[in-house]
Design an enzyme around this catalytic site. Structure first.
Site, PDB file in Angstrom:
ATOM      1  N   LYS A 145      38.602  47.938  42.282  1.00  0.00           N
ATOM      2  CA  LYS A 145      37.479  47.151  42.878  1.00  0.00           C
ATOM      3  C   LYS A 145      38.239  46.761  44.172  1.00  0.00           C
ATOM      4  CE  LYS A 145      38.979  42.776  42.508  1.00  0.00           C
ATOM      5  NZ  LYS A 145      39.036  42.030  43.888  1.00  0.00           N
ATOM      6  N   HIS A 175      40.748  45.053  36.909  1.00  0.00           N
ATOM      7  CA  HIS A 175      42.031  44.832  35.845  1.00  0.00           C
ATOM      8  C   HIS A 175      41.701  43.565  34.764  1.00  0.00           C
ATOM      9  CE1 HIS A 175      43.042  41.417  38.786  1.00  0.00           C
ATOM     10  NE2 HIS A 175      43.838  41.051  37.849  1.00  0.00           N
ATOM     11  N   GLU A 213      42.624  28.684  41.224  1.00  0.00           N
ATOM     12  CA  GLU A 213      44.024  29.451  41.548  1.00  0.00           C
ATOM     13  C   GLU A 213      44.477  28.191  42.287  1.00  0.00           C
ATOM     14  OE1 GLU A 213      43.984  34.107  41.664  1.00  0.00           O
ATOM     15  OE2 GLU A 213      43.029  33.070  43.341  1.00  0.00           O
ATOM     16  N   HIS A 237      35.468  40.368  38.250  1.00  0.00           N
ATOM     17  CA  HIS A 237      36.385  39.633  37.152  1.00  0.00           C
ATOM     18  C   HIS A 237      35.466  38.836  36.397  1.00  0.00           C
ATOM     19  CE1 HIS A 237      39.274  41.765  39.319  1.00  0.00           C
ATOM     20  NE2 HIS A 237      39.822  40.539  39.887  1.00  0.00           N
ATOM     21  N   LYS A 322      40.309  29.318  45.441  1.00  0.00           N
ATOM     22  CA  LYS A 322      41.558  29.314  45.966  1.00  0.00           C
ATOM     23  C   LYS A 322      42.113  27.964  46.292  1.00  0.00           C
ATOM     24  CE  LYS A 322      42.199  33.995  46.242  1.00  0.00           C
ATOM     25  NZ  LYS A 322      42.934  34.721  45.498  1.00  0.00           N
TER      26      LYS A 322
HETATM   27  C1  BG6 Z   1      42.113  40.286  42.501  1.00  0.00           C
HETATM   28  C2  BG6 Z   1      41.642  39.267  43.638  1.00  0.00           C
HETATM   29  O1  BG6 Z   1      41.417  41.170  42.275  1.00  0.00           O
HETATM   30  O2  BG6 Z   1      42.314  39.106  41.358  1.00  0.00           O
HETATM   31  C3  BG6 Z   1      42.646  38.231  43.897  1.00  0.00           C
HETATM   32  O3  BG6 Z   1      41.744  40.032  44.660  1.00  0.00           O
HETATM   33  C4  BG6 Z   1      42.840  37.111  42.764  1.00  0.00           C
HETATM   34  O4  BG6 Z   1      42.038  37.457  45.064  1.00  0.00           O
HETATM   35  C5  BG6 Z   1      43.351  37.975  41.473  1.00  0.00           C
HETATM   36  O5  BG6 Z   1      43.940  36.418  42.888  1.00  0.00           O
HETATM   37  C6  BG6 Z   1      43.404  37.185  40.239  1.00  0.00           C
HETATM   38  O6  BG6 Z   1      43.906  38.124  39.260  1.00  0.00           O
HETATM   39  P1  BG6 Z   1      44.725  37.588  38.096  1.00  0.00           P
HETATM   40  O7  BG6 Z   1      45.286  38.578  37.317  1.00  0.00           O
HETATM   41  O8  BG6 Z   1      45.909  37.034  38.806  1.00  0.00           O
HETATM   42  O9  BG6 Z   1      43.907  36.627  37.252  1.00  0.00           O
END
Ligand code: BG6
Length: 474
Positions: A145, A175, A213, A237, A322
């Site tokens: 993605k 993911h 985050e 996500h 963020k």
């Molecule tokens: C990614 C984004 O797809 O997912 C990032 O591009 C983000 O900006 C990340 O920090 C978050 O993934 P995870 O697995 O760390 O929650």
């Protein structure tokens, strides 16, 4: 497991460093990679095999929040034996000829850990060199993605993909679908019969989804400034988190049935352009590779509904950002309070029950309940009934999503990948919200985002839940 060659375009890029190489290491450690498989890393830089080994070693020792455990030299050495490096420009015919000469296996996975603008050229060259022909084994393609940057571009890319591959060869990776904590939502809901009767408008007051985050964009300014929070994590996500939490039971546990139910939720989401707030953290414009006038969102909050009978009039609030107060991702299902609840006038007696799917950290599934404070009076306090994953942060029992999704690709299982229709449904929801994206509200790093986000939910007589660290403590 069939032996195969994994060809990674972009082996020196950020994705390969942070996700792919660590996942391959973990797979090697667990003996999940066939001993005679090959990993071909491709990038522009000239590198000898020795330099490649050094590079992989360095990458594995970088600080990485998702890969904190010890790196064992003997595992590293075994993994390195599988690696071959090819340098070259994507458009250079020689690169594909060299690739063709070193490919030992008919079974191949092409992983495009590179810019989407390069896809077309890669596909054309693979085709010209017959590298995408499935005459000697299976060929699979993994792409990340975001698929496109809006609905028209996603449709265009999906069409392009079908020129070179069939849908069952295309593994569109988000993911989050590979996260154990997300997949377990399906088990929790559909393997236990006692919760599902409660997951509907009669019992649920509202749903909240948070992906916070506490860090900024780091060195990813060049990418991030073009995209922003809603497209970076909201379009994919977070919508997937909602789909897992709200979908109907699939008729069976298969790719077709599970994907069909996810799509039903995504297609029924109601975009509400007057219910979205964009924010940007103070100092963002000074980040590397970010425009000094940038209006890119590093935070968003939105409200939506699912247009189906089950969740009729149940509001859903989603936020992500963020440089917020805490790093935490979770889904909270907030239940209605019964009007005649006994004890409702006692201390804490009117608090709602909340079912929390904690994606990370303190991973678990917990139910916030009211309990009696031991003693002689009818005093209540909220507590958590909890299922937790890990007793110790350094045991890596929870497979990394990339590891899981690589395994699924090797065995040809697309259940936890997005199909074309699904990605297009996500954009159809997001595009009208992006269309109203103006100047973001500036928020202080370390806060929970701009006050406008609080107002969005408070207007409805509700508040954002402060994620708790009181359960599944390590
Ligand atoms: C990614 C984004 O797809 O997912 C990032 O591009 C983000 O900006 C990340 O920090 C978050 O993934 P995870 O697995 O760390 O929650």
């Amino acid at each position: 497991m069939d032996s195969f060659t994994l060809i990674i375009f972009g082996i020196t890029g950020n994705l390969a460093q942070i996700k792919l190489i660590p996942a391959l290491y973990d797979m090697e450690e667990k003996d999940l990679l066939p001993s005679d498989m090959t990993i071909v890393g491709i990038a522009r830089k000239e590198m000898s095999d020795e330099e490649l080994k050094h590079y992989v070693h360095t990458v594995l020792h970088l600080e990485n929040i998702h890969h904190k455990h010890e790196i064992k030299e003997e595992v590293f050495k075994r993994l390195c034996k599988k690696f071959t490096y090819l340098s070259g420009q994507i458009q250079d015919q020689n690169l594909y000829e060299k690739l063709s000469n070193i490919l030992k296996h008919g079974n191949r996975i092409f992983y495009l850990a590179t810019y989407p603008e390069l896809y077309h050229q890669i596909f054309e060259n693979l085709q010209k060199n017959n590298l995408n022909k499935q005459n000697k084994g299976w060929i699979r393609l993994m792409i990340e993605k975001p698929i496109g940057c809006n609905l028209p571009s996603a449709k265009k890319l999906n069409k392009l993909l079908l020129k070179y591959f069939t849908e069952d060869q295309i593994f569109r990776l988000d993911h989050y679908l590979g996260k154990e904590t997300l997949q377990n939502i399906l088990t929790f809901r559909f393997a236990n019969d006692i919760f599902e009767p409660l997951i509907n408008k009669d019992y649920i007051d509202h749903i909240q989804i948070a992906a916070a985050e506490d860090f900024g964009i780091g060195k990813r300014g060049g990418y991030y400034d073009q995209v922003g929070a809603l497209k970076d994590v909201g379009q994919n996500h977070q919508l997937q988190m909602l789909a897992f939490a709200a979908m109907d039971a699939p008729s069976e546990f298969s790719n077709e049935a599970v994907t069909k139910e996810r799509i039903k939720i995504l297609k029924n989401l109601i975009p509400m352009p007057d219910k979205v707030v964009y924010g940007q953290y103070e100092g963002y414009r000074k980040e590397e590779n970010v425009s000094l006038q940038s209006n890119t969102d590093t935070f968003y909050a939105l409200k939506t509904y699912i247009n189906n009978e089950r969740f009729k009039d149940v509001p859903i609030y989603i936020r992500a950002g963020k440089k917020l107060k805490q790093t935490v991702t979770e889904i909270s299902i907030v239940f209605k309070n019964h009007v005649n609840r006994l004890f409702k006038s006692a201390d804490s007696g009117d608090e709602p029950n909340v079912l929390i799917y904690r994606i990370q950290p303190n991973e678990g599934i917990v139910l916030k309940i009211l309990t009696k404070v031991p003693g002689y009076d009818a005093k209540l306090q909220p507590e958590y009934m909890q299922y937790c994953y890990r007793p110790n942060p350094y045991t890596h029992k929870i497979p990394d999503p990339y590891e899981r999704l690589l395994i699924d690709t090797i065995r040809g299982d697309q259940t936890f990948f997005n199909d074309a229709e699904e990605v297009e449904a996500q954009w159809a929801f997001i595009d009208p919200l992006i269309a109203v994206r103006g100047k973001p509200a500036i928020y202080e790093p370390g806060s929970w985002g701009p006050k406008e986000a609080d107002e969005l939910i408070e207007k409805d007589g509700r508040i954002w839940l402060e994620p708790s660290m009181d359960f599944c403590r390590i």
